[in-house]
Scaffold this motif. Structure first.
Motif, PDB file in Angstrom:
ATOM      1  N   PRO A   1      14.214   0.167  -0.492  1.00 15.66           N
ATOM      2  CA  PRO A   1      14.292   1.602  -0.172  1.00 15.66           C
ATOM      3  C   PRO A   1      14.630   2.412  -1.432  1.00 15.66           C
ATOM      4  O   PRO A   1      15.423   1.976  -2.270  1.00 15.66           O
ATOM      5  CB  PRO A   1      15.427   1.675   0.857  1.00 15.66           C
ATOM      6  N   TRP A   2      14.041   3.599  -1.506  1.00 12.07           N
ATOM      7  CA  TRP A   2      14.136   4.403  -2.731  1.00 12.07           C
ATOM      8  C   TRP A   2      15.590   4.629  -3.142  1.00 12.07           C
ATOM      9  O   TRP A   2      15.961   4.455  -4.300  1.00 12.07           O
ATOM     10  CB  TRP A   2      13.423   5.735  -2.510  1.00 12.07           C
ATOM     11  N   ARG A   3      16.409   5.009  -2.186  1.00 17.09           N
ATOM     12  CA  ARG A   3      17.800   5.339  -2.551  1.00 17.09           C
ATOM     13  C   ARG A   3      18.604   4.087  -2.945  1.00 17.09           C
ATOM     14  O   ARG A   3      19.528   4.182  -3.746  1.00 17.09           O
ATOM     15  CB  ARG A   3      18.480   6.103  -1.420  1.00 17.09           C
ATOM     16  N   LYS A   4      18.207   2.951  -2.385  1.00 17.00           N
ATOM     17  CA  LYS A   4      18.859   1.704  -2.813  1.00 17.00           C
ATOM     18  C   LYS A   4      18.507   1.416  -4.272  1.00 17.00           C
ATOM     19  O   LYS A   4      19.325   0.902  -5.030  1.00 17.00           O
ATOM     20  CB  LYS A   4      18.404   0.539  -1.932  1.00 17.00           C
TER      21      LYS A   4
ATOM     22  N   GLY B   1       5.061 -12.656  -2.449  1.00 12.69           N
ATOM     23  CA  GLY B   1       5.309 -11.405  -3.163  1.00 12.69           C
ATOM     24  C   GLY B   1       4.082 -10.532  -3.205  1.00 12.69           C
ATOM     25  O   GLY B   1       4.167  -9.306  -3.204  1.00 12.69           O
ATOM     26  N   ASP B   2       2.941 -11.169  -3.234  1.00 13.94           N
ATOM     27  CA  ASP B   2       1.697 -10.402  -3.252  1.00 13.94           C
ATOM     28  C   ASP B   2       1.429  -9.721  -1.929  1.00 13.94           C
ATOM     29  O   ASP B   2       0.544  -8.898  -1.823  1.00 13.94           O
ATOM     30  CB  ASP B   2       0.519 -11.331  -3.554  1.00 13.94           C
ATOM     31  N   THR B   3       2.175 -10.112  -0.916  1.00 14.31           N
ATOM     32  CA  THR B   3       1.861  -9.593   0.410  1.00 14.31           C
ATOM     33  C   THR B   3       2.919  -8.602   0.892  1.00 14.31           C
ATOM     34  O   THR B   3       3.061  -8.368   2.068  1.00 14.31           O
ATOM     35  CB  THR B   3       1.757 -10.738   1.431  1.00 14.31           C
ATOM     36  N   ALA B   4       3.693  -8.069  -0.070  1.00 16.31           N
ATOM     37  CA  ALA B   4       4.756  -7.145   0.317  1.00 16.31           C
ATOM     38  C   ALA B   4       4.197  -5.923   1.032  1.00 16.31           C
ATOM     39  O   ALA B   4       3.052  -5.548   0.822  1.00 16.31           O
ATOM     40  CB  ALA B   4       5.520  -6.705  -0.921  1.00 16.31           C
ATOM     41  N   PRO B   5       5.008  -5.317   1.875  1.00 11.62           N
ATOM     42  CA  PRO B   5       4.529  -4.153   2.637  1.00 11.62           C
ATOM     43  C   PRO B   5       4.243  -2.966   1.722  1.00 11.62           C
ATOM     44  O   PRO B   5       4.584  -2.977   0.547  1.00 11.62           O
ATOM     45  CB  PRO B   5       5.697  -3.850   3.564  1.00 11.62           C
ATOM     46  N   ALA B   6       3.675  -1.960   2.292  1.00 11.69           N
ATOM     47  CA  ALA B   6       3.351  -0.750   1.535  1.00 11.69           C
ATOM     48  C   ALA B   6       4.628  -0.139   0.973  1.00 11.69           C
ATOM     49  O   ALA B   6       5.718  -0.319   1.500  1.00 11.69           O
ATOM     50  CB  ALA B   6       2.645   0.245   2.443  1.00 11.69           C
ATOM     51  N   ALA B   7       4.453   0.591  -0.117  1.00 12.02           N
ATOM     52  CA  ALA B   7       5.608   1.124  -0.840  1.00 12.02           C
ATOM     53  C   ALA B   7       6.330   2.198  -0.042  1.00 12.02           C
ATOM     54  O   ALA B   7       5.726   2.976   0.680  1.00 12.02           O
ATOM     55  CB  ALA B   7       5.139   1.703  -2.155  1.00 12.02           C
ATOM     56  N   GLY B   8       7.636   2.222  -0.204  1.00 11.19           N
ATOM     57  CA  GLY B   8       8.383   3.400   0.195  1.00 11.19           C
ATOM     58  C   GLY B   8       8.318   4.376  -0.956  1.00 11.19           C
ATOM     59  O   GLY B   8       8.017   4.005  -2.066  1.00 11.19           O
ATOM     60  N   VAL B   9       8.572   5.634  -0.715  1.00 12.02           N
ATOM     61  CA  VAL B   9       8.577   6.610  -1.799  1.00 12.02           C
ATOM     62  C   VAL B   9       9.826   7.466  -1.699  1.00 12.02           C
ATOM     63  O   VAL B   9      10.604   7.330  -0.751  1.00 12.02           O
ATOM     64  CB  VAL B   9       7.336   7.520  -1.767  1.00 12.02           C
ATOM     65  N   LEU B  10       9.990   8.307  -2.662  1.00 11.10           N
ATOM     66  CA  LEU B  10      11.125   9.230  -2.679  1.00 11.10           C
ATOM     67  C   LEU B  10      11.275   9.863  -1.298  1.00 11.10           C
ATOM     68  O   LEU B  10      10.349  10.509  -0.812  1.00 11.10           O
ATOM     69  CB  LEU B  10      10.871  10.308  -3.732  1.00 11.10           C
ATOM     70  N   PRO B  11      12.411   9.621  -0.643  1.00 13.41           N
ATOM     71  CA  PRO B  11      12.527  10.062   0.763  1.00 13.41           C
ATOM     72  C   PRO B  11      12.536  11.583   0.882  1.00 13.41           C
ATOM     73  O   PRO B  11      12.852  12.266  -0.071  1.00 13.41           O
ATOM     74  CB  PRO B  11      13.863   9.477   1.200  1.00 13.41           C
TER      75      PRO B  11
END
Lengths: 419, 517
Positions: free
Chosen positions: A345-348, B507-517
């Motif tokens: 998570p971004w904040r982490k 590791g290649d199968t990690a989920p989609a990225a989170g971004v700046l909340p």
């Protein structure tokens, strides 16, 4: 422009003003207004302001007014974070890696716990300004070595001549594999044998100091100052940061820590996700470099890209690092971004380069978050700080706005102009 | 005057051509039945044929990628657009959804970004593979500072687990180079990252080989400091290049002379065949008699594998890639290349390229560099993040390379970083230009610009589908196609080397990225 004319132009160019911070004079209050403020503790505020007085954070909140005489910095559309803390850095200790005369990051000898790398720290190193320009306001100076490398210090990157004097000893550094094996006779068993022998002798020495001074003890594993430097380690007061990557090494480290009651921190941790539960149960922090999570060596065969996310999910205190020299610590925020790309998570991720290292190294009373009373180490970013397209627009250390110049920038300006 | 390409044709072609003679042309003077051609004695010039490129595998089914933003690296962006790959080659690129031929696989790329497959112009994957080991370190033939005769292809371990990870970073083509310990390190080869059991099968079909040369500190350190030999200074370095190229010029001259003598001797054979009774051609009218030509075939000069490589450089069939950091040294190498009549195709690392960018632009030399790897040695001290952007703004070909089995995994971020640095300096640059630093420009440097490097009809179907704009730090390749074949599908499938059979690749199968909340 002919080459000759160019050369002349370069020679005749006025010497740039020295990019060294001015000697300490009282800094005016600062007010960073209307920014998106990411506190570093896992929370954030939109359209918020931060007031800085006497080098400390005086107020954080929404709807604040700048105090009288404050220098106002427009933060609208920008992101304010705590200054980043670079763990594993040799900034100021290494100027040019392959030039030995400019390298002060290690001391000969297998185990040199009394070695204080800070004593060789050069605040005017060109790298200090370059790292600072990337939003790094403090570094955990990390010595290199074989078995026990020496003491690490947290130092601010203001470049002020007195900055090393304010540095704080925060950890002892050592290793379980790699060079430690060679120093301990060529096997992992030798490393543990040597470490146990040293830890045992430290306790023996402390209990038999006067006998030692009268030369009435058996020979000890280390000389006097090195033994003394380990007191806080065997007392579990000073974190013992150990380079270790392979799962079996991490388990051996935890067993050693349990047995010797040490406060350990894992540096490397390529396979730490396989030991995440045990690390979390003991609250052992892991310093990880997310872009290196591949099987780079036989100690890292089980590395995986989402290691940071897995460790965090398991509750392991996570610190992100960009390693040491070469790239310097300029890539710290990129490392955080890559960890986010793989699920953290971004904040982490922000916490892992601010609060988490300050906490692991016992300086969280002063550094690591944007909170009232803490030292005003702040960075105002043009956008999401993890995006490589963003830049640090304003860097503040101890309430002082920093010069954003550097030798690299001076070269870029010089040759842009010469074109 | 012999055409400069003749030597290379000779060296490459003789093994297959020495046994055959062209059919005799009927001429008016031929009044009798010509005698059968006399076989040439063995060996005229015995040059063993090098193993040929692997045959092209059957093309995968057509695939139509539609709905995403198509960044062609050829100047155009289509949003939304499509890329259609048929028989391994790009059949259509443009606005809108495109038309799926019968039987084509249709991939919905809505919200995604399509780029050409990325190209790393400077890789040691396979020759310095991971995990690091002495047993698999095959990138520097240390022992002699000039080893023009060695080939990276012969040291390449195709089971390097860095290779599939590079593909997961969107890389489809790499140049594998020998290391920089030597002044002349040997021949490079260009590989497509469709993983196979041997370097030959991974060769980029038809790609020219390269020659690795190195300036500066590395050869000095390896031979001078560590071995107390030559070179130990930059003076020694230049002496080494001059000596090698001087020898190569003389070698090439011997071969050109041989070729001319051979041709004279063949002419004589031909005349004898046409006029068996008159060993020399009679004078016609007032035309003087032709010289008789040699009686015996000329002896070929000995084949020298080192000189042969440099002779091909002189012919222009092997492209020079020169590891060189400092501007003054790059200037010197350009002068030296001019002196010996060869071209430097690209400088590598080249941290001071910005200081001579006008010359690089006017002489058409590409620059492979990093975004922010600098300062680790004296010759790297003046590296600046604006290097590639300044070079590009001057009109030269800038390339962002990795030189690392780890950094190659995020070459897109490195290009983005350099682009951002250039914009901050006030240079006018766009995404298309920065994308070319990791696609079209390295393709040119490797001599494969007609075949890959842009999303252009007729080129190979090397395409990356990114889950977001490739210049975001959060972007990951969702799918990678090489010659239209899906070689990476995040979360679903990727190539696995033998080395990895028991290792995690989740590791290649990690989920989609989170971004700046």
């Amino acid at each position: 422009m002919t080459p000759l004319a160019l050369a002349l132009a370069l020679l005749l160019e006025a010497a740039p003003a020295a990019a060294v911070a001015a000697p300490s004079t009282p800094a005016p209050p600062l007010a960073i207004m209307g920014a998106r403020v990411e506190l570093g503790d896992g929370t954030g505020l939109a359209n918020a302001s931060v007031i800085v007085v006497d080098g400390k954070i005086a107020e954080v909140g929404v709807g604040l007014s700048p105090p009288r005489g404050a220098q106002v910095i427009d933060g609208r559309g920008k992101v304010l974070t705590p200054g980043l803390i670079a763990t594993g850095s040799q900034v100021g200790l290494v100027e040019v890696g392959l030039e030995r005369g400019t390298v002060d990051a290690s001391l000969e000898g297998a185990a040199v716990p009394a070695f204080r790398a800070i004593d060789g720290f050069n605040p005017r190193s060109w790298r200090v300004a370059i790292d600072r320009g990337q939003g790094v306001t403090s570094s955990v100076l990390t010595p290199w070595g074989a078995l026990i490398h020496g003491q690490g210090f947290v130092v601010e990157l203001s470049g002020e001549p007195d900055s090393p004097a304010h540095a704080k000893r925060v950890a002892m550094f050592g290793a379980l594999a790699g060079g430690a094996r060679d120093a301990a006779g060529g096997s992992r068993g030798g490393v543990l044998l040597r470490l146990r022998e040293i830890l045992d002798d430290v306790r023996f020495y402390r209990a038999n100091k006067s006998a030692y001074d009268r030369a009435q003890t058996r020979p000890l594993a280390l000389s006097r100052l090195h033994l003394e430097a380990m007191f806080d380690v065997v007392d579990g007061k000073l974190p013992f940061v150990i380079d270790a990557n392979r799962e079996s090494d991490l388990r051996a480290l935890l067993a050693l820590a349990d047995e010797q009651r040490l406060r350990v921190v894992v540096n490397g941790g390529a396979e730490a996700w396989l030991v995440a539960k045990e690390l979390a149960a003991r609250k052992v922090p892991v310093i990880l470099q997310p872009t290196t999570m591949e099987p780079w060596g036989f100690d890292a065969l089980h590395a995986r890209d989402d290691a940071a996310a897995l460790l965090d999910e398991a509750g392991v205190p996570l610190i992100l690092s960009s390693g040491g020299t070469d790239n310097g610590t300029t890539r710290l925020r990129q490392e955080a971004g890559v960890a986010v790309a793989y699920g953290l998570p971004w904040r982490k991720a922000l916490t892992a380069i601010t609060l988490a290292p300050s906490r692991a190294f016992g300086v969280d009373g002063e550094l690591g978050t944007i909170a009232k009373g803490k030292r005003a180490d702040l960075v105002l970013w043009s956008g999401d700080p993890f995006e490589v397209s963003s830049a640090a627009d304003v860097v503040i250390i101890g309430g002082r706005r920093q010069d954003m110049g550097s030798r690299q920038r001076a070269l870029a300006e010089r040759y842009r102009a010469a074109h | 005057m012999t055409h400069p390409r003749a030597l290379s044709l000779l060296l490459i072609g003789l093994a297959t051509s020495c046994a055959t003679q062209p059919p005799p042309k009927p001429t008016a003077a031929a009044t009798e039945t010509p005698a059968p051609p006399r076989p040439e004695p063995f060996p005229v010039a015995f040059v063993p044929a090098e193993p040929a490129d692997a045959p092209r595998p059957p093309a995968p089914a057509a695939v139509l990628l539609r709905g995403g933003t198509v960044m062609t690296a050829a100047g155009r962006t289509f949003a939304p657009g499509h890329v259609l790959v048929v028989d391994g080659s790009i059949a259509s690129v443009g606005e809108g959804p495109g038309v799926a031929p019968e039987g084509a696989r249709v991939v919905d790329a809505t919200g995604r970004f399509l780029t050409p497959g990325l190209i790393d112009s400077h890789s040691h994957m396979g020759v310095y593979p991971i995990p690091g080991s002495s047993g698999n370190s095959d990138g520097n033939e240390v022992g002699d500072p000039t080893t023009s005769g060695v080939w990276a292809e012969h040291g390449f371990w195709p089971q390097d687990p860095a290779l599939p990870r590079a593909v997961a970073g969107g890389i489809t083509t790499i140049q594998v180079l020998p290391g920089s310990a030597n002044l002349i390190g040997g021949r490079s080869f260009t590989a497509k990252l469709k993983l196979k059991g041997s370097a030959r099968e991974m060769r980029f079909p038809g790609a020219p080989q390269g020659l690795k040369m190195a300036c500066g500190e590395n050869p000095k350190r390896v031979y001078g400091e560590h071995r107390n030999g030559l070179p130990s200074t930059r003076m020694g370095n230049v002496f080494g290049y001059r000596k090698a190229f001087q020898d190569a010029l003389e070698y090439r001259r011997r071969w050109l002379k041989y070729e001319r003598d051979l041709s004279l001797w063949r002419d004589r054979l031909e005349r004898e065949r046409l006029h068996p009774t008159t060993p020399t051609a009679p004078a016609e009218g007032n035309k003087p008699a032709e010289p008789p030509g040699p009686l015996d075939p000329p002896d070929p000069p000995g084949r020298d594998l080192e000189h042969e490589t440099l002779a091909k450089v002189l012919d222009g069939t092997i492209l020079v890639h020169n590891h060189c950091y400092r501007a003054d040294e790059m200037n010197l190498m350009l002068d030296l290349a001019k002196q010996y009549h060869f071209k430097i195709r690209s400088f590598h690392h080249a941290l001071e390229a910005y200081k001579l960018r006008d010359r690089l632009a006017s002489e058409g030399v590409a620059v492979s560099t990093w975004a922010d790897w600098w300062g680790f040695k004296m010759e790297g001290l003046d590296g600046i993040p604006e290097n590639a952007p300044l070079v590009a703004a001057a009109g030269a070909r800038a390339i962002i390379h990795s030189d690392s089995g780890s950094e190659v995994r995020h070459l897109n971020q490195e290009a983005a970083k350099a682009l951002a640095a250039g914009k901050r300096l006030g240079l006018v640059l766009d995404d298309n230009e920065a994308l070319r630093w990791i696609t079209a420009n390295p393709a040119w440097a490797l001599g494969v610009e007609e075949k890959t490097g842009t999303l252009t009809v007729g080129k190979m179907g090397d395409v990356v589908v990114w889950d977001r704009h490739p210049f975001s730090v959060y972007a990951k390749a969702a799918q990678v196609y090489i010659d239209g074949e899906l070689v990476f599908d995040r979360g679903t499938a990727r190539q696995v080397t033998d080395f990895e059979v028991t290792l995690p690749h989740s590791g290649d199968t990690a989920p989609a990225a989170g971004v700046l909340p």
